[in-house]
Write a protein that holds these residues in place. Structure first.
Motif, short mmCIF file in Angstrom:
data_model
loop_
_atom_site.label_atom_id
_atom_site.label_comp_id
_atom_site.label_asym_id
_atom_site.label_seq_id
_atom_site.Cartn_x
_atom_site.Cartn_y
_atom_site.Cartn_z
N PRO A 84 -5.71 -1.52 -15.55
CA PRO A 84 -4.52 -2.38 -15.52
C PRO A 84 -3.25 -1.54 -15.49
N VAL A 85 -2.29 -1.95 -14.67
CA VAL A 85 -1.09 -1.16 -14.45
C VAL A 85 0.06 -1.63 -15.34
N ARG A 86 0.11 -2.89 -15.66
CA ARG A 86 1.28 -3.46 -16.32
C ARG A 86 1.10 -3.69 -17.82
N THR A 90 3.73 10.76 -6.50
CA THR A 90 4.69 11.30 -7.45
C THR A 90 4.08 11.55 -8.82
N GLY A 91 2.89 10.99 -9.05
CA GLY A 91 2.22 11.22 -10.33
C GLY A 91 2.75 10.36 -11.46
N SER A 92 3.29 9.21 -11.13
CA SER A 92 3.81 8.34 -12.19
C SER A 92 2.65 7.71 -12.97
N TYR A 93 2.98 7.15 -14.12
CA TYR A 93 1.96 6.53 -14.97
C TYR A 93 1.28 5.38 -14.24
N ALA A 94 2.07 4.55 -13.57
CA ALA A 94 1.50 3.42 -12.84
C ALA A 94 0.61 3.91 -11.71
N GLY A 95 0.99 5.01 -11.06
CA GLY A 95 0.17 5.57 -10.00
C GLY A 95 -1.17 6.07 -10.51
N ARG A 118 0.83 -1.21 0.00
CA ARG A 118 0.00 0.00 0.00
C ARG A 118 0.86 1.25 0.00
N GLY A 119 1.95 1.23 0.75
CA GLY A 119 2.86 2.38 0.78
C GLY A 119 3.50 2.63 -0.57
N ASN A 120 3.88 1.56 -1.26
CA ASN A 120 4.48 1.70 -2.58
C ASN A 120 3.48 2.29 -3.58
N ILE A 121 2.22 1.84 -3.50
CA ILE A 121 1.19 2.36 -4.41
C ILE A 121 0.92 3.83 -4.10
N GLN A 122 0.85 4.18 -2.82
CA GLN A 122 0.63 5.58 -2.45
C GLN A 122 1.77 6.47 -2.92
#
Length: 68
Positions: free
Chosen positions: A43-45, A30-35, A21-25
């Protein structure tokens, strides 16, 4: 004894979920694409969204049960 030593060095259970959860937050913050994909529940990947995105919508919730 060796098994308990190995298990004590691993992150298991609630600590693992907290770390995920911390990694996703962090990605969202940071506003990354995966975020952004996590925030929208897509889907993230790199999977396609035409047919099977409903599975990703279920899995990208923060209240996910079990391991990832």
């Amino acid at each position: 004894m060796a098994i308990t030593k190995e298990l004590s060095e691993m992150t298991i259970g609630a600590k693992l979920l907290q770390q995920i959860r911390g990694n996703i937050q962090l990605k969202k913050k940071t506003g990354s694409y995966a975020g952004l994909r996590h925030a929208m529940g897509l889907p993230v990947r790199g999977q396609n969204t035409r047919n099977n995105a409903s599975t990703a919508r279920k899995l990208n919730r923060l209240d996910r049960k079990g391991n990832v």
